[in-house]
Every structure is written in structure tokens, then in C-alpha cells.
Design a protein around this motif. Sequence first.
Motif, mmCIF file in Angstrom:
data_model
loop_
_atom_site.group_PDB
_atom_site.id
_atom_site.type_symbol
_atom_site.label_atom_id
_atom_site.label_comp_id
_atom_site.label_asym_id
_atom_site.label_seq_id
_atom_site.Cartn_x
_atom_site.Cartn_y
_atom_site.Cartn_z
ATOM 1 N N PRO A 178 -5.637 -0.742 10.957
ATOM 2 C CA PRO A 178 -4.516 0.204 11.079
ATOM 3 C C PRO A 178 -4.229 0.974 9.795
ATOM 4 N N MET A 179 -4.375 0.320 8.646
ATOM 5 C CA MET A 179 -4.067 1.041 7.408
ATOM 6 C C MET A 179 -5.194 2.010 7.028
ATOM 7 N N ALA A 233 -5.230 9.594 8.181
ATOM 8 C CA ALA A 233 -4.275 10.530 8.781
ATOM 9 C C ALA A 233 -3.467 11.287 7.739
ATOM 10 N N CYS A 234 -3.249 10.685 6.578
ATOM 11 C CA CYS A 234 -2.447 11.398 5.569
ATOM 12 C C CYS A 234 -3.322 12.071 4.523
ATOM 13 N N MET A 259 -1.959 17.053 -3.980
ATOM 14 C CA MET A 259 -1.181 18.216 -4.435
ATOM 15 C C MET A 259 -1.239 18.370 -5.945
ATOM 16 N N PRO A 283 -1.149 12.125 -0.365
ATOM 17 C CA PRO A 283 -0.838 13.563 -0.413
ATOM 18 C C PRO A 283 -0.281 14.015 -1.759
ATOM 19 N N ILE A 284 0.425 13.153 -2.447
ATOM 20 C CA ILE A 284 0.950 13.544 -3.768
ATOM 21 C C ILE A 284 -0.204 13.844 -4.727
ATOM 22 N N LYS A 292 -6.785 3.776 9.294
ATOM 23 C CA LYS A 292 -6.461 4.938 10.126
ATOM 24 C C LYS A 292 -5.313 5.741 9.507
ATOM 25 N N ALA A 293 -4.317 5.033 9.012
ATOM 26 C CA ALA A 293 -3.174 5.715 8.388
ATOM 27 C C ALA A 293 -3.619 6.488 7.152
ATOM 28 N N LEU A 338 0.850 -1.189 0.000
ATOM 29 C CA LEU A 338 0.000 0.000 0.000
ATOM 30 C C LEU A 338 0.889 1.244 0.000
ATOM 31 N N ASP A 339 0.739 2.079 -1.023
ATOM 32 C CA ASP A 339 1.614 3.238 -1.198
ATOM 33 C C ASP A 339 0.881 4.489 -0.729
ATOM 34 N N LEU A 340 0.853 4.690 0.585
ATOM 35 C CA LEU A 340 0.052 5.802 1.114
ATOM 36 C C LEU A 340 0.607 7.173 0.766
ATOM 37 N N ALA A 341 1.890 7.262 0.458
ATOM 38 C CA ALA A 341 2.432 8.563 0.054
ATOM 39 C C ALA A 341 1.734 9.079 -1.205
ATOM 40 N N LEU A 355 -4.882 -6.114 9.010
ATOM 41 C CA LEU A 355 -4.209 -4.864 8.647
ATOM 42 C C LEU A 355 -5.177 -3.796 8.148
#
Lengths: 258, 258, 258, 258
Positions: free
Chosen positions: A213-214, A220-221, A191, A187-188, A216-217, A181-184, A210
Amino acid sequence: MRPKILVGEQHIVKVRDLEIGNPGKPIIMAGPCSVESREQIFQTAKAVKAAGAHILRGGVFKPRTSPYAFQGMGKEGLLLMREAADAVDMPIVTELMDESNLDLVYKYADIIQIGSRNMFNYSLLKVVGELDKPILLKRGMSATIQEWILAAEYIAASGNKDVILCERGIRTFDTYTRNTLDLAAVPILKMETGLPVIVDPSHGTGIRELVEPMSKAAMACGADGLMIEVHIDPDNALCDGPQSLTPEQFGKLVQAIK
Amino acid sequence: MRPKILVGEQHIVKVRDLEIGNPGKPIIMAGPCSVESREQIFQTAKAVKAAGAHILRGGVFKPRTSPYAFQGMGKEGLLLMREAADAVDMPIVTELMDESNLDLVYKYADIIQIGSRNMFNYSLLKVVGELDKPILLKRGMSATIQEWILAAEYIAASGNKDVILCERGIRTFDTYTRNTLDLAAVPILKMETGLPVIVDPSHGTGIRELVEPMSKAAMACGADGLMIEVHIDPDNALCDGPQSLTPEQFGKLVQAIK
Amino acid sequence: MRPKILVGEQHIVKVRDLEIGNPGKPIIMAGPCSVESREQIFQTAKAVKAAGAHILRGGVFKPRTSPYAFQGMGKEGLLLMREAADAVDMPIVTELMDESNLDLVYKYADIIQIGSRNMFNYSLLKVVGELDKPILLKRGMSATIQEWILAAEYIAASGNKDVILCERGIRTFDTYTRNTLDLAAVPILKMETGLPVIVDPSHGTGIRELVEPMSKAAMACGADGLMIEVHIDPDNALCDGPQSLTPEQFGKLVQAIK
Amino acid sequence: MRPKILVGEQHIVKVRDLEIGNPGKPIIMAGPCSVESREQIFQTAKAVKAAGAHILRGGVFKPRTSPYAFQGMGKEGLLLMREAADAVDMPIVTELMDESNLDLVYKYADIIQIGSRNMFNYSLLKVVGELDKPILLKRGMSATIQEWILAAEYIAASGNKDVILCERGIRTFDTYTRNTLDLAAVPILKMETGLPVIVDPSHGTGIRELVEPMSKAAMACGADGLMIEVHIDPDNALCDGPQSLTPEQFGKLVQAIK
């Protein structure tokens, strides 16, 4: 290669009275990998609605690795899903695999999903770009973020800017999880495109434990929503059982997110 | 998940009087990335035929990453390519991107290519599985060998066993080459499926200087043929110039292979 | 980031009367993954010598994924290997894992191997760069070609230009093979550095049946030699049995290469 | 291959009066990629302490891809860093590259870091496993989670259970970010080993703007802390400027996390 239309301005996609992409108001899509029977989809729809889901998800045309695997219930499944969703007053999202079922899926679905395996199918992207319904575009399993944005641009360039991007994990060397999972990407994409971005931690990890927790992550981002697989009986699911939550587990997840 | 039809027996695909998959008789497909003009495709056809190519390749419907990039000449290009090939008595292979152009491509092409971006497009695989013309199935850019074999099985399960597999490189972390050419796939596919396997070192490396050594390596590990990009003026090609050979370079390659 | 010393001029590495990097004269290194016993290494040395190998390979300090796996015979194994090689008049190559065994390995080995897991261990690279013996530098499992060249440059910058590069496969998403053998690295490294390049198809594929076809492919694209795992009893090898050839299979491979 | 010692029981690592792995009490490590000068490290230490960091990070022995790049200030840098940290009463974490500097790093550092490039350096893992100071073990750039756990087990099997795991991104095909931050590793490692897990979003993305959202995501999925690159003048940093926060940006991040 830069997009021309999708260039970072905040965009909200409306589905009935829901707003996808509204900061602070995450949208949750939930339901089974596949519609399997009247009973299954009605029970699931009722359960996920009660637990707080906004949109019912479910597959009826299924792209499966083997030609001998269950290929989905097709039109019959779509009609059942529509009926089940209407009974609890929910919009539905389902995958369109090819142009031959376009009229059918357009008629009954509220959001049309383009799956990972079709993200590079530019012909199909152009076709759904001519529709006036929102498109949920999943990331290809090895698509760069740049390629994914340009796939969305194909849809926009054909006239439809109502694209929702869905991160669902990419293919890497690791084998512990089904995908990485590429959570970055969240936000990319916010943007770069301003489009709503949702996350599918069920496919993104392939492991039930999982998902919370994922999720929630992801929130969060900055994700605008989640797509979660829920099954009334995961042990006997026709597909993706190990990554599906029970309705009870899903209820806890929704509470945790809030 | 095992294939049922494609199970290791040696299979030869016939195209006119050519046999693809005949040990010791490699088949060479050559031509431009895209058909660009009458002059370009006629000159190229003549040159690659003279140099020893067996089949003319060329794209007319092009899947491009950006919606704003050149998308191919379409029907006009296909007719030009057919005419150019007939002038030198060669069969042609060209990509089918979607069902909407099926009749057209079926009518004019001798081999129908399914590109990397459509390897997971099971709907399209089923459609070409009903045809009575050979299908060249390129490997998806992140397809496992197992998934690739099962994609071929989709075609076979719909009735068409005349599948030619084409290794064209996979996506990895390295950036020196455009893709990482996975030559071990060649002997694996021969063992597992018995289908003809060809190699595309042009896309597989993206670098002109590597086309000859990797062509030799492909032959050495058992490939049944090659697909090579050739352009009469690589510096001004509309796509893939850096990986295209001039007709002269291609001539030397054919000699080196023999 | 460009190398300054290793810049493309042809370089031949001499080991006794062998020349590694001499076009048309491939050097074959063969032997077991690990030295296991006197009998095993003597029998193997005799067999690979008879079959045409030039250099005996074998591990005595083994980097293993689990701390509970067999870690190699250490000094005892090195002395046995030296004795076995002397009995048939062969040079040996073995891995140095850390500086603590430097004197020992320097004393007994003819070529000092830096394994994949240590390719990024710049401290160790600097240390072996001060030696006057050839270094065989394996590619890191996820090292780009550029990073690999710069790792060799670390050795050269410390004074030792006798570096032999060994392609042994990279880590990708595919699981059919143990690694993905990146043969395009061979002509690239020859162009960029001029250093001798050898290929290890045993680790590069992990599958016995693929060793011969990939050895041929390596030769065809310009490799200067091969590193092959050979075991007198692969089914009972302490490591890497499934990718080891029997001496008989190795003999056939050597004939096929010639 | 299963670990025997690190098997899922919750473990807290103590550094002075800090507890790493205490749920709800995240530990923040911050500082420059490299110690560059007395002024730089003193200013940074003061600034990150004031902003809320618990531990000062900084590199003095630097593993750089090119032998011609800045290799760190070495012992001089370590002494400066110790002095700067003492001035604001902070523990420090710094990387040990090889055994030759073991005594020095052991003497001055509070936590000893094993970098990504040395995660597979089993000799070094055994050496630090004999120490009585905590070890921060970064994930190898292409290490599977299983391999990473077994690397930690090497340290534990040598006697040192005080291991802190640090996710810093893995190598994939995408090029937008420097690495792909694999946050699912966080809950997996907590389940499998019970060890403290921290996240380095600076290396994990390589992009300043992504540090805050990915820090929040790391916290949300259960990370026990963060490692953040902070530089007083990122534009003139000797390394990793583009991913470094200014002290002011770092202060905002710490507030956002709380």
C-alpha cells in the motif's frame, strides 16, 4: 539558507540505459538488506530481475546499532553482488560507509548510497561530490526537509549533480511502525529541487504488509521509483526479515504498481 | 542489544591532572563555538581560565547545515587554539569530523570530540576507539539513550574506554528552544554505564538566558561537568552568538555552580 | 499570538496559608495516582504529611487509555480523599475531567487539576476560568510552550488568574523514559508568565529511581514545587506503580530537597 | 491493551444514502475551515456540490490556540450551514467541542466530528458513544495509532460503532509542513479495526499545493475518503487560508481522484 545549485529544474539521473526521474517511468531497486552468501545473492538477483526490478540493491558494509551485530560481508560481499548482478545484467546500488572503502565501492557499484546515519556526515558528502557516479542520498532519521536538501547541495557544490533522494521514514513518537514514512516530502522535493525522489517503504514502515500500500501511495504522489527489500527466506534473514518481501510477494507488488 | 564493556562501573577519565567523573568535582569546558582569530581565541582562553574553566573548547572543523556557511578555520585554527590554551596552561577539546584530520587533531587536542551529526558514524567511532586519548561523545540529535550507549560501546569495543558522554539536547516538536535538553539522561547514563556525563546547555537550549538555570539543574541531577559556549563579542560571533555567554556572564555562572 | 494577561509579572497563588510561587519556599504535592480505598488514602495522607508534603494529590476521575482499565473511584474516592486530608489538615488537588463533575470537584478540592489530555480542551479551560479556586494546568503531552501559555491565558481571560503550571514531560522518540521531562520549560515559563511552575518527575520519567535526581534538578532551575506519586504498596498499585515512591523513599526525597 | 469491539471486521457507516467504507467508492467531504457568513457558506456549498463533493464540512465551534482568535459563529453558523447544505441536498459534518452544545449539534449535523484536541477527552467520547449518529474521530496530534484505536473503542464501548477515523497528520520535528501526514496509518487502521478511514490532507500538510498529491496518495493506499478545505476566497479566509483550495482547484482535485 537556500540551495544555489539544486533549485527546482527537472533533473534526470542516468545509470547505463536507465533514466531515474523520468515521469511515468518508475525505477525499482530491489534486493536484500545484506548480502549473506553467493547462493542468496544470485538467487535474489535472478528473482528480482525476473519480477521486473531495474537495479539490484544490497548492503555489504552495514551500519548496525550494536558493535556486536553482523557488520556485513564487506569486500567479499561486494564482489559477489557485482557478479550476481552481471549474471542478470543489472546495475547495483550499495552503501558507502566511509572514505576508506571509497575506491572499492566506486569501482564496483553503479550508484553509491549514503545511508541515513551519514546524511549529516558532511565530510563524506564532499567526498562523493567529487565522483562521477550517481549518489543515492537517504534522508537522515531526524533530518528536516530543508537540511536534507542542503545535504544534497553539499554533493552538488562539490561537483556532482547526479543525486537521487530517498525518503525512508523519520523518527517520531509512534511505535507501531519502525519509522513514519513522510510521503509529503516527495512532492515538496520535486518542487524545491527537481531531483529524482524515490521511496523506501521497507525501512519506512518496517512491516511487510505495509510495503505494497505504501508503494502505491508513493507512486501516486509522484515518486520516481522505489527501493524494496526482498529476501529469498525472510524468516532467516540476518537483518530486516520482518520488512522483507519474498520474491513472489515482490512480483505481485511490481504488477500492482504497473 | 546490551553493551558488554560499559556496564555501570564507575569510571573516571583523566586529562592531565584533571579527573572527569569524580563526584563533587565538576569539570567545566568553555570557549567559543568556532575559533575565529588569534585575538579572539587568546582573549577567550585567558578569560575563561580566569573565570574558573578547566578545559578550553573551540571548533575548527565545523559541520554546518549549509555548504555555503563558514566551515571553520581548519588547521590554522587548531594551532592557534593550542597556542592560546598553552599560554594559560589548559587542555583543549575540539571536534574531529573525519578520518582525514585524525593525525592533526590527535596531535594537538587533549580530548577528541565526536559531534552529534557523527554519533551514528560507526566507522569514525571505531577509528577513535583505537586511540589512547579521551573521546567526548555528543548525543545524536535523535539518538535514543540506548543507541547512544551502544555508540559509546563501539568506541570501547575498539579498545578505548575513556569516553565522556555529553547531553546536548534532542530534537522534538517544540520550537521555543533550539533543542530539548533531556536531563533525565544524566542519571540514566550514570546508572547504565558508569561513564562521566557532561551537559551542554548552550546547544541544549540555544538561548543565553537559559544557560545558567539549566547548568544548575544539570549539576543537581548528577552531571560531572558542563560544556559552555563563551564568546568575547556574542553579537558578532560567526556562529551560535545567541547562545553564547560573555566572559563576564560565564564568570557569574561558575560562581553560581560552586 | 501573545498572551495579554499573563505577561511575566510574578504571581503567587494562595491555598489556605500556603503560598505557591514564593521563591525559596517550594511546595510539595504528594499522594497516589489513584485513590483506591479508605485504608490506602488515609495511610498515604498521614505518611506524606509526616514526611513534609504540603498538599495531598490523588485521582478519582481517571482518564485512561483503554475503556476497560480502572477509571477511578469517582465521587466515593473524592469524599474519602477529602476526609483523609482533613484528618491531617492538608489541602487537596485532584483532576477534573469534565463539566459534569464540576460542582462536586469544586466543592471538595482546594486546587482543581486540568490533566495533560485536557490541556487543549478550551471549553473546559473557559469553565474553570470562571471559578474562584486555583487551577493546576498540566502541559499537554505534545503542547509547545507557547500553546501551553495560551491555554493558561484562556483560564485567565475568563477571570481566573490563579493558575499553577505543571511540567510533566513531553512525548518524543525516546522510549527509555515514559516521557521526556523538559526542565527548560521552568525558567522559560517564569520569564514569560510569572506564574508558579511545578514539576511532576513521576510522570515526567515513569521510573522511580529518576524521581529524586529530577526533583533536585527541577528545584535547581527554579521550580516552585513538585508533584510526586507516593503509594503505600507500589507493587500492587492500580496504576503507575513503577513510578511511585514508597512513603519512606518520599521522606528521603523531601530531606534531599531541603 | 486491545480493543474488544473494533477488531478488524469490515464496517460500513451509512449517512443518508451514502456508504462510507465501501471499497472503490471514496466519499469526499469539503467546505471551509469556518462558516463565516451566509454568502460564504451558500456559495461554497453550491460550488463543492457541483464539483463532486458528497458531504459539506465546516466549523462553527472552533478550538483556537489563542483565546483572542476568532472562535467560530456558533449556533448561528450551524443554522446557516444546515440551510446551505439543504439547499443543495448534502449531509453535513461539524465539530462538537463540548457537551454543552450536544443537543444543538446532534439536531443539525449528520456526522459529529471530534477534533484532534479532544481525541483524548474520554468524557466526550463516552457521551457521543451514546448517540445514534456517526462520529468522525480525528487523530490526536500526538496520538499513537494504538491510542487512537482505543479512543474509537471508547465510543464503541458506549454503544456507537459508527466511527469514521480521520488521519490529519501528527506532530514531528519538521517545520516545512504544518503536520506530518502519516499515511501508513490508513492500511494499519483498515487491518486492525475495519472502520472507514478518511484523510485530511489540508490539515495534514498545511500547504495548498500538497493537497492534490497527498489526496492521490491517500486513495492509493486504501483511504475511504477525503476531507478537504475549500474556500471561495482563501486569501481572506478567517482561518486556514494557506491550506484551502478554491472551488476551481477543488474541482480539478475531484477529477484527478476519479
